[in-house]
Design a protein around this motif. Sequence first.
Motif, PDB file in Angstrom:
ATOM      1  N   ASP A 157       0.805  -1.211   0.000  1.00 16.71           N
ATOM      2  CA  ASP A 157       0.000   0.000   0.000  1.00 16.71           C
ATOM      3  C   ASP A 157       0.841   1.266   0.000  1.00 16.71           C
ATOM      4  OD1 ASP A 157      -2.913  -0.974   0.439  1.00 16.71           O
ATOM      5  OD2 ASP A 157      -1.714  -2.141   1.845  1.00 16.71           O
ATOM      6  N   GLY A 158       2.140   1.158   0.182  1.00 11.45           N
ATOM      7  CA  GLY A 158       2.985   2.341   0.206  1.00 11.45           C
ATOM      8  C   GLY A 158       2.986   2.987   1.577  1.00 11.45           C
ATOM      9  N   GLY A 159       4.021   3.772   1.837  1.00 15.18           N
ATOM     10  CA  GLY A 159       4.156   4.396   3.146  1.00 15.18           C
ATOM     11  C   GLY A 159       3.621   5.812   3.181  1.00 15.18           C
ATOM     12  N   PHE A 160       3.437   6.320   4.393  1.00 16.57           N
ATOM     13  CA  PHE A 160       3.020   7.701   4.627  1.00 16.57           C
ATOM     14  C   PHE A 160       3.469   8.074   6.030  1.00 16.57           C
ATOM     15  CE2 PHE A 160      -0.507   4.761   5.316  1.00 16.57           C
ATOM     16  CZ  PHE A 160      -0.861   5.013   6.638  1.00 16.57           C
ATOM     17  N   THR A 161       3.223   9.304   6.432  1.00 18.19           N
ATOM     18  CA  THR A 161       3.676   9.781   7.732  1.00 18.19           C
ATOM     19  C   THR A 161       2.530   9.819   8.726  1.00 18.19           C
ATOM     20  OG1 THR A 161       5.393  11.136   6.689  1.00 18.19           O
ATOM     21  CG2 THR A 161       4.826  11.659   8.961  1.00 18.19           C
ATOM     22  N   VAL A 162       2.779   9.217   9.884  1.00 20.68           N
ATOM     23  CA  VAL A 162       1.837   9.248  11.007  1.00 20.68           C
ATOM     24  C   VAL A 162       2.379  10.233  12.036  1.00 20.68           C
ATOM     25  CG1 VAL A 162       0.766   7.917  12.865  1.00 20.68           C
ATOM     26  CG2 VAL A 162       1.199   6.839  10.629  1.00 20.68           C
ATOM     27  N   GLY A 163       1.563  11.196  12.426  1.00 23.93           N
ATOM     28  CA  GLY A 163       1.972  12.148  13.454  1.00 23.93           C
ATOM     29  C   GLY A 163       1.533  11.668  14.823  1.00 23.93           C
ATOM     30  N   LEU A 164       2.433  11.725  15.799  1.00 25.03           N
ATOM     31  CA  LEU A 164       2.121  11.344  17.175  1.00 25.03           C
ATOM     32  C   LEU A 164       2.410  12.521  18.090  1.00 25.03           C
ATOM     33  CD1 LEU A 164       1.441   9.297  19.444  1.00 25.03           C
ATOM     34  CD2 LEU A 164       3.855   8.598  19.399  1.00 25.03           C
ATOM     35  N   LEU A 165       1.383  12.964  18.803  1.00 24.47           N
ATOM     36  CA  LEU A 165       1.530  14.080  19.731  1.00 24.47           C
ATOM     37  C   LEU A 165       1.128  13.619  21.132  1.00 24.47           C
ATOM     38  CD1 LEU A 165      -0.080  15.602  16.950  1.00 24.47           C
ATOM     39  CD2 LEU A 165       1.267  17.368  18.079  1.00 24.47           C
ATOM     40  N   LEU A 166       2.085  13.637  22.064  1.00 29.85           N
ATOM     41  CA  LEU A 166       1.824  13.252  23.445  1.00 29.85           C
ATOM     42  C   LEU A 166       1.901  14.477  24.350  1.00 29.85           C
ATOM     43  CD1 LEU A 166       3.708   9.833  23.622  1.00 29.85           C
ATOM     44  CD2 LEU A 166       1.272  10.258  23.270  1.00 29.85           C
ATOM     45  N   PRO A 167       1.266  14.417  25.542  1.00 27.05           N
ATOM     46  CA  PRO A 167       1.004  15.647  26.293  1.00 27.05           C
ATOM     47  C   PRO A 167       2.107  16.159  27.196  1.00 27.05           C
ATOM     48  CG  PRO A 167      -0.100  13.812  27.341  1.00 27.05           C
ATOM     49  CD  PRO A 167       0.530  13.261  26.088  1.00 27.05           C
ATOM     50  N   SER A 168       2.959  15.280  27.742  1.00 30.11           N
ATOM     51  CA  SER A 168       3.916  15.768  28.740  1.00 30.11           C
ATOM     52  C   SER A 168       5.020  14.749  28.974  1.00 30.11           C
ATOM     53  CB  SER A 168       3.206  16.047  30.067  1.00 30.11           C
ATOM     54  OG  SER A 168       2.955  14.833  30.765  1.00 30.11           O
ATOM     55  N   ARG A 169       6.012  15.197  29.738  1.00 31.74           N
ATOM     56  CA  ARG A 169       7.053  14.296  30.239  1.00 31.74           C
ATOM     57  C   ARG A 169       6.919  14.096  31.748  1.00 31.74           C
ATOM     58  NH1 ARG A 169      10.589  14.072  25.756  1.00 31.74           N
ATOM     59  NH2 ARG A 169      10.455  15.972  24.501  1.00 31.74           N
ATOM     60  N   ALA A 170       5.968  14.798  32.373  1.00 37.37           N
ATOM     61  CA  ALA A 170       5.804  14.706  33.827  1.00 37.37           C
ATOM     62  C   ALA A 170       5.388  13.309  34.254  1.00 37.37           C
ATOM     63  CB  ALA A 170       4.778  15.740  34.305  1.00 37.37           C
ATOM     64  N   VAL A 171       4.587  12.639  33.409  1.00 32.40           N
ATOM     65  CA  VAL A 171       4.162  11.268  33.675  1.00 32.40           C
ATOM     66  C   VAL A 171       5.061  10.345  32.862  1.00 32.40           C
ATOM     67  CG1 VAL A 171       2.261   9.624  33.495  1.00 32.40           C
ATOM     68  CG2 VAL A 171       1.793  12.009  34.106  1.00 32.40           C
ATOM     69  N   PRO A 172       5.811   9.448  33.496  1.00 36.37           N
ATOM     70  CA  PRO A 172       6.829   8.654  32.794  1.00 36.37           C
ATOM     71  C   PRO A 172       6.305   7.811  31.644  1.00 36.37           C
ATOM     72  CG  PRO A 172       7.177   8.521  35.163  1.00 36.37           C
ATOM     73  CD  PRO A 172       5.873   9.228  34.959  1.00 36.37           C
TER      74      PRO A 172
END
Length: 346
Positions: free
Chosen positions: A18-33
Amino acid sequence: MAVSLAGCGDNGGSGASDGGFTVGLLLPSRAVPRWEHSDKPLIEKRVKELCPDCRLEYANAENDAANQRQQMNSMITKGVEVLIVDAADTKALRSSIQDARDEGVPVVSYDRLAEGPISSFVSFDGAQVGRLQGEALLRAMGDKAKEGQIVMLNGDPASPNAAWYRDGAMSVLENKVKIGKSYTTLGWRAENAHDNMSAAISALGPQRIDGVLAANDTIATGVISALKSARVTPLPPVTGQDADLNAVRRIVKGEQYMTVYKPFTAEADSAAAMAIALGRGNDVGSLTTTTVDTPTDDDIPAVLLTPIAVTVDNIEQTLVKDGVYTIDEICTPKLRPACDEAGLTP
């Protein structure tokens, strides 16, 4: 879990044809390990398994909603095909999610239910998380629950999960124990929890706190630090959530009573499968098991996974069995006697 993962082969595919594409991942903080230590690598790994030619673009909001909006807008501008978003502030991100929809970029809402036109949602049953915490706390308090009192350290009000957890806990605690003090914990930060717990100790007295409902393990860190600073002995039972390694060690030591284990692999796998399906223009119906509503949208396809209460009695049957930690990782040399007593032997 079985339903969500069984569907991965249907809509996710191998990715090669199917070919590749870009998945964006946005996480909220580093305060919670968990975000950096568990969720990010697990999602990245599963995306690569489902779509070897796909690429992951990652950003962490550092608990700043404005920063996350900028990160999201930047990813849309760069041409990501799909976004997995754990919102730092679910209301503040609504306009950016609408912008994504306008640009034809579907959004998988991860762990926290974001507002706006999201395409799907995956999390754990937050009410059950709270119920597990409340039930465990009452069990640990025993007869003290009848005449005693507790302190509630809830999560960040910007997260809808905080209210979800609190409502679940209250469904168990109400009319069963007196709540002497209740606080919200901005940013889920340990230092804020420490300050709130110190205020509770000053207001109620160090020997008049019979239990603490701490919404997660980071908050429990601050709670236990404040109790120790006030020389409270013995420590009252303290709850937690996320099964952070340091929290598991505190449970072995007897400083924290319990945590809630949320099998992050199942959550990450489900999010990755949804993202790959949506990135290919496919429906996620076969990957979801229920629907949820938000203030802006109804009948959003969703997966709500089952959390598990962990105490010293079932660490080996849960966290060790699932490969989250080895006994050697949990049992530092200083903890070896406590681990032996708990039956945690390599």
